[in-house]
Write a protein that holds these residues in place. Sequence first.
Motif, PDB file in Angstrom:
ATOM      1  N   ASP A  40      -6.009  -7.416  -4.997  1.00  0.00           N
ATOM      2  CA  ASP A  40      -4.938  -6.927  -5.857  1.00  0.00           C
ATOM      3  C   ASP A  40      -4.901  -5.395  -5.883  1.00  0.00           C
ATOM      4  OD1 ASP A  40      -2.805  -7.585  -7.650  1.00  0.00           O
ATOM      5  OD2 ASP A  40      -4.071  -6.859  -9.294  1.00  0.00           O
ATOM      6  N   GLU A  41      -6.060  -4.771  -6.067  1.00  0.00           N
ATOM      7  CA  GLU A  41      -6.114  -3.308  -6.139  1.00  0.00           C
ATOM      8  C   GLU A  41      -5.760  -2.664  -4.806  1.00  0.00           C
ATOM      9  OE1 GLU A  41      -9.947  -2.214  -7.644  1.00  0.00           O
ATOM     10  OE2 GLU A  41      -9.460  -2.877  -9.675  1.00  0.00           O
ATOM     11  N   SER A  42      -6.227  -3.240  -3.703  1.00  0.00           N
ATOM     12  CA  SER A  42      -5.904  -2.657  -2.399  1.00  0.00           C
ATOM     13  C   SER A  42      -4.404  -2.766  -2.114  1.00  0.00           C
ATOM     14  CB  SER A  42      -6.708  -3.323  -1.287  1.00  0.00           C
ATOM     15  OG  SER A  42      -6.287  -4.658  -1.092  1.00  0.00           O
ATOM     16  N   PHE A  43      -3.779  -3.834  -2.598  1.00  0.00           N
ATOM     17  CA  PHE A  43      -2.343  -3.982  -2.389  1.00  0.00           C
ATOM     18  C   PHE A  43      -1.561  -2.965  -3.209  1.00  0.00           C
ATOM     19  CE2 PHE A  43       1.778  -5.827  -3.556  1.00  0.00           C
ATOM     20  CZ  PHE A  43       2.328  -5.985  -2.297  1.00  0.00           C
ATOM     21  N   TRP A  44      -1.809  -2.914  -4.521  1.00  0.00           N
ATOM     22  CA  TRP A  44      -0.996  -2.062  -5.398  1.00  0.00           C
ATOM     23  C   TRP A  44      -1.357  -0.579  -5.311  1.00  0.00           C
ATOM     24  CZ3 TRP A  44       3.396  -3.773  -6.751  1.00  0.00           C
ATOM     25  CH2 TRP A  44       3.583  -5.128  -6.988  1.00  0.00           C
ATOM     26  N   PHE A  45      -2.616  -0.254  -5.102  1.00  0.00           N
ATOM     27  CA  PHE A  45      -3.026   1.147  -5.136  1.00  0.00           C
ATOM     28  C   PHE A  45      -3.129   1.804  -3.764  1.00  0.00           C
ATOM     29  CE2 PHE A  45      -5.104  -0.462  -9.127  1.00  0.00           C
ATOM     30  CZ  PHE A  45      -4.110   0.043  -9.956  1.00  0.00           C
ATOM     31  N   ARG A  46      -3.155   1.032  -2.685  1.00  0.00           N
ATOM     32  CA  ARG A  46      -3.246   1.628  -1.355  1.00  0.00           C
ATOM     33  C   ARG A  46      -2.096   1.171  -0.444  1.00  0.00           C
ATOM     34  NH1 ARG A  46      -8.736   3.443  -0.417  1.00  0.00           N
ATOM     35  NH2 ARG A  46      -9.397   4.180  -2.445  1.00  0.00           N
ATOM     36  N   SER A  47      -1.899  -0.150  -0.308  1.00  0.00           N
ATOM     37  CA  SER A  47      -0.927  -0.658   0.666  1.00  0.00           C
ATOM     38  C   SER A  47       0.512  -0.319   0.306  1.00  0.00           C
ATOM     39  CB  SER A  47      -1.074  -2.170   0.831  1.00  0.00           C
ATOM     40  OG  SER A  47      -2.283  -2.462   1.472  1.00  0.00           O
ATOM     41  N   VAL A  48       0.902  -0.574  -0.940  1.00  0.00           N
ATOM     42  CA  VAL A  48       2.287  -0.299  -1.335  1.00  0.00           C
ATOM     43  C   VAL A  48       2.604   1.195  -1.240  1.00  0.00           C
ATOM     44  CG1 VAL A  48       3.907  -0.362  -3.276  1.00  0.00           C
ATOM     45  CG2 VAL A  48       2.576  -2.390  -2.708  1.00  0.00           C
ATOM     46  N   PRO A  49       1.758   2.090  -1.766  1.00  0.00           N
ATOM     47  CA  PRO A  49       2.086   3.515  -1.621  1.00  0.00           C
ATOM     48  C   PRO A  49       2.126   3.991  -0.168  1.00  0.00           C
ATOM     49  CG  PRO A  49       0.458   3.224  -3.350  1.00  0.00           C
ATOM     50  CD  PRO A  49       0.609   1.909  -2.665  1.00  0.00           C
ATOM     51  N   LEU A  50       1.180   3.545   0.653  1.00  0.00           N
ATOM     52  CA  LEU A  50       1.184   3.978   2.054  1.00  0.00           C
ATOM     53  C   LEU A  50       2.360   3.383   2.830  1.00  0.00           C
ATOM     54  CD1 LEU A  50      -2.588   4.009   3.041  1.00  0.00           C
ATOM     55  CD2 LEU A  50      -1.020   5.926   2.957  1.00  0.00           C
ATOM     56  N   ALA A  51       2.710   2.143   2.561  1.00  0.00           N
ATOM     57  CA  ALA A  51       3.852   1.526   3.244  1.00  0.00           C
ATOM     58  C   ALA A  51       5.141   2.244   2.847  1.00  0.00           C
ATOM     59  CB  ALA A  51       3.932   0.041   2.912  1.00  0.00           C
ATOM     60  N   ALA A  52       5.321   2.514   1.552  1.00  0.00           N
ATOM     61  CA  ALA A  52       6.530   3.199   1.090  1.00  0.00           C
ATOM     62  C   ALA A  52       6.609   4.618   1.651  1.00  0.00           C
ATOM     63  CB  ALA A  52       6.560   3.231  -0.433  1.00  0.00           C
ATOM     64  N   THR A  53       5.490   5.321   1.651  1.00  0.00           N
ATOM     65  CA  THR A  53       5.468   6.684   2.178  1.00  0.00           C
ATOM     66  C   THR A  53       5.771   6.706   3.667  1.00  0.00           C
ATOM     67  OG1 THR A  53       3.831   7.305   0.509  1.00  0.00           O
ATOM     68  CG2 THR A  53       4.054   8.762   2.413  1.00  0.00           C
ATOM     69  N   SER A  54       5.173   5.802   4.414  1.00  0.00           N
ATOM     70  CA  SER A  54       5.428   5.769   5.856  1.00  0.00           C
ATOM     71  C   SER A  54       6.876   5.391   6.150  1.00  0.00           C
ATOM     72  CB  SER A  54       4.458   4.819   6.568  1.00  0.00           C
ATOM     73  OG  SER A  54       4.655   3.499   6.127  1.00  0.00           O
ATOM     74  N   MET A  55       7.464   4.521   5.342  1.00  0.00           N
ATOM     75  CA  MET A  55       8.872   4.170   5.533  1.00  0.00           C
ATOM     76  C   MET A  55       9.777   5.356   5.218  1.00  0.00           C
ATOM     77  SD  MET A  55       8.977   0.262   4.115  1.00  0.00           S
ATOM     78  CE  MET A  55      10.741   0.130   4.235  1.00  0.00           C
ATOM     79  N   LEU A  56       9.458   6.088   4.141  1.00  0.00           N
ATOM     80  CA  LEU A  56      10.265   7.265   3.802  1.00  0.00           C
ATOM     81  C   LEU A  56      10.175   8.336   4.885  1.00  0.00           C
ATOM     82  CD1 LEU A  56       9.553   7.637  -0.028  1.00  0.00           C
ATOM     83  CD2 LEU A  56      11.745   7.104   1.064  1.00  0.00           C
ATOM     84  N   ILE A  57       8.986   8.580   5.390  1.00  0.00           N
ATOM     85  CA  ILE A  57       8.813   9.574   6.449  1.00  0.00           C
ATOM     86  C   ILE A  57       9.557   9.137   7.710  1.00  0.00           C
ATOM     87  CG2 ILE A  57       7.109  10.578   8.034  1.00  0.00           C
ATOM     88  CD1 ILE A  57       5.164  10.627   5.634  1.00  0.00           C
ATOM     89  N   THR A  58       9.455   7.853   8.056  1.00  0.00           N
ATOM     90  CA  THR A  58      10.145   7.342   9.240  1.00  0.00           C
ATOM     91  C   THR A  58      11.653   7.467   9.089  1.00  0.00           C
ATOM     92  OG1 THR A  58       8.336   5.794   9.636  1.00  0.00           O
ATOM     93  CG2 THR A  58      10.419   5.328  10.749  1.00  0.00           C
ATOM     94  N   GLN A  59      12.182   7.127   7.921  1.00  0.00           N
ATOM     95  CA  GLN A  59      13.623   7.246   7.692  1.00  0.00           C
ATOM     96  C   GLN A  59      14.054   8.708   7.750  1.00  0.00           C
ATOM     97  OE1 GLN A  59      15.916   4.814   7.578  1.00  0.00           O
ATOM     98  NE2 GLN A  59      17.428   6.461   7.549  1.00  0.00           N
ATOM     99  N   GLY A  60      13.228   9.603   7.228  1.00  0.00           N
ATOM    100  CA  GLY A  60      13.547  11.034   7.308  1.00  0.00           C
ATOM    101  C   GLY A  60      13.569  11.518   8.750  1.00  0.00           C
ATOM    102  N   LEU A  61      12.608  11.058   9.557  1.00  0.00           N
ATOM    103  CA  LEU A  61      12.578  11.451  10.971  1.00  0.00           C
ATOM    104  C   LEU A  61      13.776  10.888  11.735  1.00  0.00           C
ATOM    105  CD1 LEU A  61       8.767  11.023  11.726  1.00  0.00           C
ATOM    106  CD2 LEU A  61      10.030  13.174  11.473  1.00  0.00           C
ATOM    107  N   ILE A  62      14.214   9.699  11.362  1.00  0.00           N
ATOM    108  CA  ILE A  62      15.386   9.103  12.021  1.00  0.00           C
ATOM    109  C   ILE A  62      16.648   9.853  11.613  1.00  0.00           C
ATOM    110  CG2 ILE A  62      16.846   7.033  12.108  1.00  0.00           C
ATOM    111  CD1 ILE A  62      14.242   5.376  11.983  1.00  0.00           C
TER     112      ILE A  62
END
Length: 189
Positions: free
Chosen positions: A40-62
Motif C-alpha cells: 500500500d505504501e509503495s503504491f501511494w507514496f512512490r508509484s503514483v507520484p513517480l508515474a504521474a511525474t513521468s507522464m507529465l514530463i513525457t507530455q511536456g516533451l511531446i
Amino acid sequence: MNGRADFREPNAEVPRPIPVIGVDYIPTEEERRMFAECNDESFWFRSVPLAATSMLITQGLISKGILSSHPRFGSIPKLIFACIMGYFAGKLSYVRTCQEKFKNLENSPLGEALRSGQARRSSPPGHYSQKSKYDSNVSGQSSFVTSPAADNIEKEMLPHYEPIPFSASMNESTPTGISDHIAQGRNFS
C-alpha cells in the motif's frame, strides 16, 4: 548418561539456526500485515507520484516537440509507457524501506532471515560469505574466500600472457602490426 560426552558449557549460548525461507514458506499473520502495508505504501507514496511525474514530463516533451507523437494514437502509447516505468520505479525504490520494516519485526522468521543475511555479509575475512542473489553490490571478487596456497596453485595452472602494448595514435578498430597498404595506394577521386 547415554555414553556420549557433552563438552558444551552449561550456560553457553547456542546459536539459533538461520531460517530457510523457500517457496513453500507460509508467512505469519504479522508478516502478511507488513506485506500489505508495504504494498500500500509503495503504491501511494512512490508509484503514483513517480508515474504521474513521468507522464507529465513525457507530455511536456511531446508538446514541445522533443518527442514525437504517434500518427494514429497520438501521445497515448508514450504516456502509458512512462506510467508503467514510473510505477515499477516506485515499487523498486521502496524495496529497501520494506526490508528494514521486516528486519524490525521481532518474532518473524522472514525478518530473522533478513537480519542474518546482513550479518553474513559483514562477517570477518576468512569466513565463508554467501551473497544474496538480490545483492546490488557487484564486485569482481568471489563469494568464497580462498587461502594463499590455493591462489598460488591457481596462478601456476593459468597460462601467462604478456600484455599487449596500447598505442593511442592508432585507430582502435585497426589491429596492431597490420598495415593497410592496399587501401592507401588507391586514389578514389
